[in-house]
Design a protein around this motif. Sequence first.
Motif, PDB file in Angstrom:
ATOM      1  N   ARG A  30      -4.269  -5.495  -4.310  1.00 14.12           N
ATOM      2  CA  ARG A  30      -4.276  -6.304  -5.526  1.00 14.12           C
ATOM      3  C   ARG A  30      -3.554  -5.529  -6.611  1.00 14.12           C
ATOM      4  NH1 ARG A  30      -7.805  -7.475 -10.145  1.00 14.12           N
ATOM      5  NH2 ARG A  30      -8.874  -5.530  -9.740  1.00 14.12           N
ATOM      6  N   ILE A  31      -2.805  -6.243  -7.445  1.00  7.35           N
ATOM      7  CA  ILE A  31      -2.119  -5.592  -8.554  1.00  7.35           C
ATOM      8  C   ILE A  31      -2.494  -6.283  -9.856  1.00  7.35           C
ATOM      9  CG2 ILE A  31      -0.176  -4.617  -7.289  1.00  7.35           C
ATOM     10  CD1 ILE A  31       1.467  -7.003  -7.973  1.00  7.35           C
ATOM     11  N   GLY A  32      -2.385  -5.546 -10.929  1.00  7.22           N
ATOM     12  CA  GLY A  32      -2.731  -6.012 -12.264  1.00  7.22           C
ATOM     13  C   GLY A  32      -2.867  -4.782 -13.135  1.00  7.22           C
ATOM     14  N   VAL A  33      -3.820  -4.814 -14.077  1.00  7.52           N
ATOM     15  CA  VAL A  33      -4.077  -3.632 -14.892  1.00  7.52           C
ATOM     16  C   VAL A  33      -4.617  -2.523 -13.994  1.00  7.52           C
ATOM     17  CG1 VAL A  33      -5.419  -2.696 -16.794  1.00  7.52           C
ATOM     18  CG2 VAL A  33      -4.487  -4.992 -16.950  1.00  7.52           C
ATOM     19  N   ASP A  34      -5.520  -2.884 -13.096  1.00  2.29           N
ATOM     20  CA  ASP A  34      -6.014  -1.970 -12.063  1.00  2.29           C
ATOM     21  C   ASP A  34      -5.446  -2.406 -10.728  1.00  2.29           C
ATOM     22  OD1 ASP A  34      -7.596  -0.476 -13.781  1.00  2.29           O
ATOM     23  OD2 ASP A  34      -9.282  -1.842 -13.566  1.00  2.29           O
ATOM     24  N   TRP A  35      -5.141  -1.449  -9.887  1.00  2.00           N
ATOM     25  CA  TRP A  35      -4.632  -1.751  -8.550  1.00  2.00           C
ATOM     26  C   TRP A  35      -5.722  -1.446  -7.537  1.00  2.00           C
ATOM     27  CZ3 TRP A  35       1.007   0.482  -8.042  1.00  2.00           C
ATOM     28  CH2 TRP A  35       1.836  -0.192  -8.934  1.00  2.00           C
ATOM     29  N   LYS A  36      -5.835  -2.294  -6.523  1.00  2.00           N
ATOM     30  CA  LYS A  36      -6.757  -2.061  -5.425  1.00  2.00           C
ATOM     31  C   LYS A  36      -5.926  -1.581  -4.248  1.00  2.00           C
ATOM     32  CE  LYS A  36     -10.794  -4.329  -3.656  1.00  2.00           C
ATOM     33  NZ  LYS A  36     -11.488  -5.621  -3.552  1.00  2.00           N
ATOM     34  N   LEU A  37      -6.246  -0.385  -3.763  1.00  2.00           N
ATOM     35  CA  LEU A  37      -5.490   0.231  -2.684  1.00  2.00           C
ATOM     36  C   LEU A  37      -6.409   0.547  -1.515  1.00  2.00           C
ATOM     37  CD1 LEU A  37      -3.502   2.828  -4.827  1.00  2.00           C
ATOM     38  CD2 LEU A  37      -2.728   0.571  -4.113  1.00  2.00           C
ATOM     39  N   CYS A  39      -6.627   2.969   1.961  1.00  2.00           N
ATOM     40  CA  CYS A  39      -6.057   4.078   2.724  1.00  2.00           C
ATOM     41  C   CYS A  39      -5.734   3.561   4.128  1.00  2.00           C
ATOM     42  CB  CYS A  39      -7.043   5.238   2.802  1.00  2.00           C
ATOM     43  SG  CYS A  39      -6.439   6.642   3.756  1.00  2.00           S
ATOM     44  N   THR A  40      -4.517   3.812   4.603  1.00  2.00           N
ATOM     45  CA  THR A  40      -4.117   3.304   5.912  1.00  2.00           C
ATOM     46  C   THR A  40      -4.719   4.117   7.055  1.00  2.00           C
ATOM     47  OG1 THR A  40      -2.092   4.609   5.838  1.00  2.00           O
ATOM     48  CG2 THR A  40      -1.960   2.330   5.066  1.00  2.00           C
ATOM     49  N   THR A  41      -5.276   5.299   6.749  1.00  2.00           N
ATOM     50  CA  THR A  41      -5.871   6.131   7.792  1.00  2.00           C
ATOM     51  C   THR A  41      -7.353   5.808   8.004  1.00  2.00           C
ATOM     52  OG1 THR A  41      -4.330   7.890   7.197  1.00  2.00           O
ATOM     53  CG2 THR A  41      -6.204   8.515   8.563  1.00  2.00           C
ATOM     54  N   CYS A  42      -8.145   5.864   6.918  1.00  2.00           N
ATOM     55  CA  CYS A  42      -9.602   5.689   7.050  1.00  2.00           C
ATOM     56  C   CYS A  42     -10.103   4.342   6.539  1.00  2.00           C
ATOM     57  CB  CYS A  42     -10.331   6.812   6.325  1.00  2.00           C
ATOM     58  SG  CYS A  42     -10.153   6.792   4.525  1.00  2.00           S
ATOM     59  N   LYS A  43      -9.215   3.513   5.980  1.00  2.00           N
ATOM     60  CA  LYS A  43      -9.546   2.161   5.494  1.00  2.00           C
ATOM     61  C   LYS A  43     -10.448   2.150   4.262  1.00  2.00           C
ATOM     62  CE  LYS A  43      -7.245   0.441   8.897  1.00  2.00           C
ATOM     63  NZ  LYS A  43      -5.832   0.311   8.705  1.00  2.00           N
ATOM     64  N   ARG A  44     -10.557   3.272   3.542  1.00  2.00           N
ATOM     65  CA  ARG A  44     -11.332   3.288   2.302  1.00  2.00           C
ATOM     66  C   ARG A  44     -10.558   2.526   1.227  1.00  2.00           C
ATOM     67  NH1 ARG A  44     -15.547   6.059  -0.274  1.00  2.00           N
ATOM     68  NH2 ARG A  44     -15.945   7.056   1.703  1.00  2.00           N
ATOM     69  N   VAL A  45     -11.278   1.746   0.424  1.00  2.00           N
ATOM     70  CA  VAL A  45     -10.664   0.946  -0.635  1.00  2.00           C
ATOM     71  C   VAL A  45     -11.020   1.569  -1.978  1.00  2.00           C
ATOM     72  CG1 VAL A  45     -10.613  -1.323  -1.721  1.00  2.00           C
ATOM     73  CG2 VAL A  45     -10.780  -1.144   0.755  1.00  2.00           C
ATOM     74  N   ILE A  46      -9.993   1.755  -2.831  1.00  2.00           N
ATOM     75  CA  ILE A  46     -10.210   2.316  -4.162  1.00  2.00           C
ATOM     76  C   ILE A  46      -9.590   1.399  -5.204  1.00  2.00           C
ATOM     77  CG2 ILE A  46     -10.271   4.706  -3.358  1.00  2.00           C
ATOM     78  CD1 ILE A  46      -7.398   4.995  -4.556  1.00  2.00           C
ATOM     79  N   MET A  47     -10.118   1.482  -6.412  1.00  2.00           N
ATOM     80  CA  MET A  47      -9.518   0.831  -7.565  1.00  2.00           C
ATOM     81  C   MET A  47      -8.984   1.951  -8.452  1.00  2.00           C
ATOM     82  SD  MET A  47      -9.946  -2.522  -7.494  1.00  2.00           S
ATOM     83  CE  MET A  47      -9.918  -3.122  -9.148  1.00  2.00           C
ATOM     84  N   ILE A  48      -7.727   1.841  -8.852  1.00  2.59           N
ATOM     85  CA  ILE A  48      -7.093   2.875  -9.658  1.00  2.59           C
ATOM     86  C   ILE A  48      -6.262   2.182 -10.734  1.00  2.59           C
ATOM     87  CG2 ILE A  48      -5.139   3.058  -8.085  1.00  2.59           C
ATOM     88  CD1 ILE A  48      -5.079   6.057  -8.651  1.00  2.59           C
ATOM     89  N   SER A  49      -6.213   2.773 -11.910  1.00  3.77           N
ATOM     90  CA  SER A  49      -5.433   2.151 -12.981  1.00  3.77           C
ATOM     91  C   SER A  49      -3.947   2.177 -12.616  1.00  3.77           C
ATOM     92  CB  SER A  49      -5.659   2.874 -14.315  1.00  3.77           C
ATOM     93  OG  SER A  49      -5.035   4.128 -14.315  1.00  3.77           O
ATOM     94  N   ARG A  50      -3.219   1.230 -13.130  1.00  6.87           N
ATOM     95  CA  ARG A  50      -1.794   1.098 -12.819  1.00  6.87           C
ATOM     96  C   ARG A  50      -1.037   2.361 -13.205  1.00  6.87           C
ATOM     97  NH1 ARG A  50       2.103  -0.824 -16.254  1.00  6.87           N
ATOM     98  NH2 ARG A  50       0.475  -1.665 -17.553  1.00  6.87           N
ATOM     99  N   LEU A  51      -1.339   2.904 -14.383  1.00  7.65           N
ATOM    100  CA  LEU A  51      -0.648   4.102 -14.846  1.00  7.65           C
ATOM    101  C   LEU A  51      -0.908   5.301 -13.940  1.00  7.65           C
ATOM    102  CD1 LEU A  51      -1.119   3.764 -18.701  1.00  7.65           C
ATOM    103  CD2 LEU A  51       0.924   3.295 -17.350  1.00  7.65           C
ATOM    104  N   ASP A  52      -2.170   5.496 -13.527  1.00  8.93           N
ATOM    105  CA  ASP A  52      -2.497   6.601 -12.625  1.00  8.93           C
ATOM    106  C   ASP A  52      -1.800   6.430 -11.277  1.00  8.93           C
ATOM    107  OD1 ASP A  52      -4.035   7.960 -14.426  1.00  8.93           O
ATOM    108  OD2 ASP A  52      -5.941   7.142 -13.701  1.00  8.93           O
ATOM    109  N   ALA A  53      -1.774   5.215 -10.766  1.00  7.58           N
ATOM    110  CA  ALA A  53      -1.130   4.971  -9.478  1.00  7.58           C
ATOM    111  C   ALA A  53       0.366   5.263  -9.554  1.00  7.58           C
ATOM    112  CB  ALA A  53      -1.363   3.528  -9.032  1.00  7.58           C
TER     113      ALA A  53
END
Length: 58
Positions: A30-37, A39-53
Amino acid sequence: MIDPTTVKVGDILTFKKSHPCGGATWKVLRIGVDWKLECTTCKRVIMISRLDALKRVK
Protein backbone atom coordinates in the motif's frame (compact mmCIF):
# COMPACT_ATOMS: atom_id res chain seq x y z
CA MET A 1 16.59 8.81 -2.95
CA ILE A 2 14.08 7.61 -5.55
CA ASP A 3 11.12 9.45 -7.02
CA PRO A 4 7.99 8.46 -5.01
CA THR A 5 5.75 8.80 -8.07
CA THR A 6 7.49 5.85 -9.75
CA VAL A 7 6.66 3.39 -6.94
CA LYS A 8 3.54 1.27 -7.55
CA VAL A 9 1.76 -1.40 -5.50
CA GLY A 10 3.43 -4.74 -6.14
CA ASP A 11 6.91 -3.30 -6.77
CA ILE A 12 9.92 -4.86 -5.06
CA LEU A 13 12.21 -2.42 -3.21
CA THR A 14 15.74 -3.15 -2.00
CA PHE A 15 16.79 -1.47 1.25
CA LYS A 16 20.34 -0.45 2.13
CA LYS A 17 20.30 -2.42 5.40
CA SER A 18 18.95 -5.94 5.62
CA HIS A 19 16.07 -7.09 7.80
CA PRO A 20 17.03 -9.21 10.87
CA CYS A 21 15.81 -12.31 8.98
CA GLY A 22 18.52 -11.67 6.38
CA GLY A 23 16.33 -10.35 3.55
CA ALA A 24 16.78 -6.89 2.06
CA THR A 25 13.88 -6.89 -0.43
CA TRP A 26 10.38 -5.63 0.34
CA LYS A 27 7.13 -5.85 -1.64
CA VAL A 28 4.93 -2.73 -1.65
CA LEU A 29 1.39 -3.53 -0.45
CA ARG A 30 0.00 0.00 0.00
CA ILE A 31 1.23 3.50 -0.73
CA GLY A 32 0.23 6.89 0.64
CA VAL A 33 1.57 8.94 3.53
CA ASP A 34 2.57 5.63 5.12
CA TRP A 35 3.68 2.67 3.05
CA LYS A 36 2.84 -0.93 3.90
CA LEU A 37 5.71 -3.25 3.02
CA GLU A 38 6.11 -7.02 3.24
CA CYS A 39 9.51 -8.68 3.64
CA THR A 40 9.92 -11.15 0.76
CA THR A 41 11.95 -13.53 2.94
CA CYS A 42 9.95 -13.90 6.19
CA LYS A 43 6.62 -12.30 5.08
CA ARG A 44 6.59 -9.80 7.98
CA VAL A 45 4.45 -6.73 7.23
CA ILE A 46 5.52 -3.26 8.38
CA MET A 47 4.12 0.23 8.09
CA ILE A 48 6.76 2.89 7.43
CA SER A 49 6.45 6.57 6.61
CA ARG A 50 7.00 7.50 2.97
CA LEU A 51 10.00 9.69 3.80
CA ASP A 52 11.73 6.96 5.84
CA ALA A 53 11.12 4.40 3.11
CA LEU A 54 12.55 6.67 0.42
CA LYS A 55 15.67 7.28 2.52
CA ARG A 56 16.24 3.54 3.07
CA VAL A 57 15.85 2.42 -0.55
CA LYS A 58 19.00 1.71 -2.57
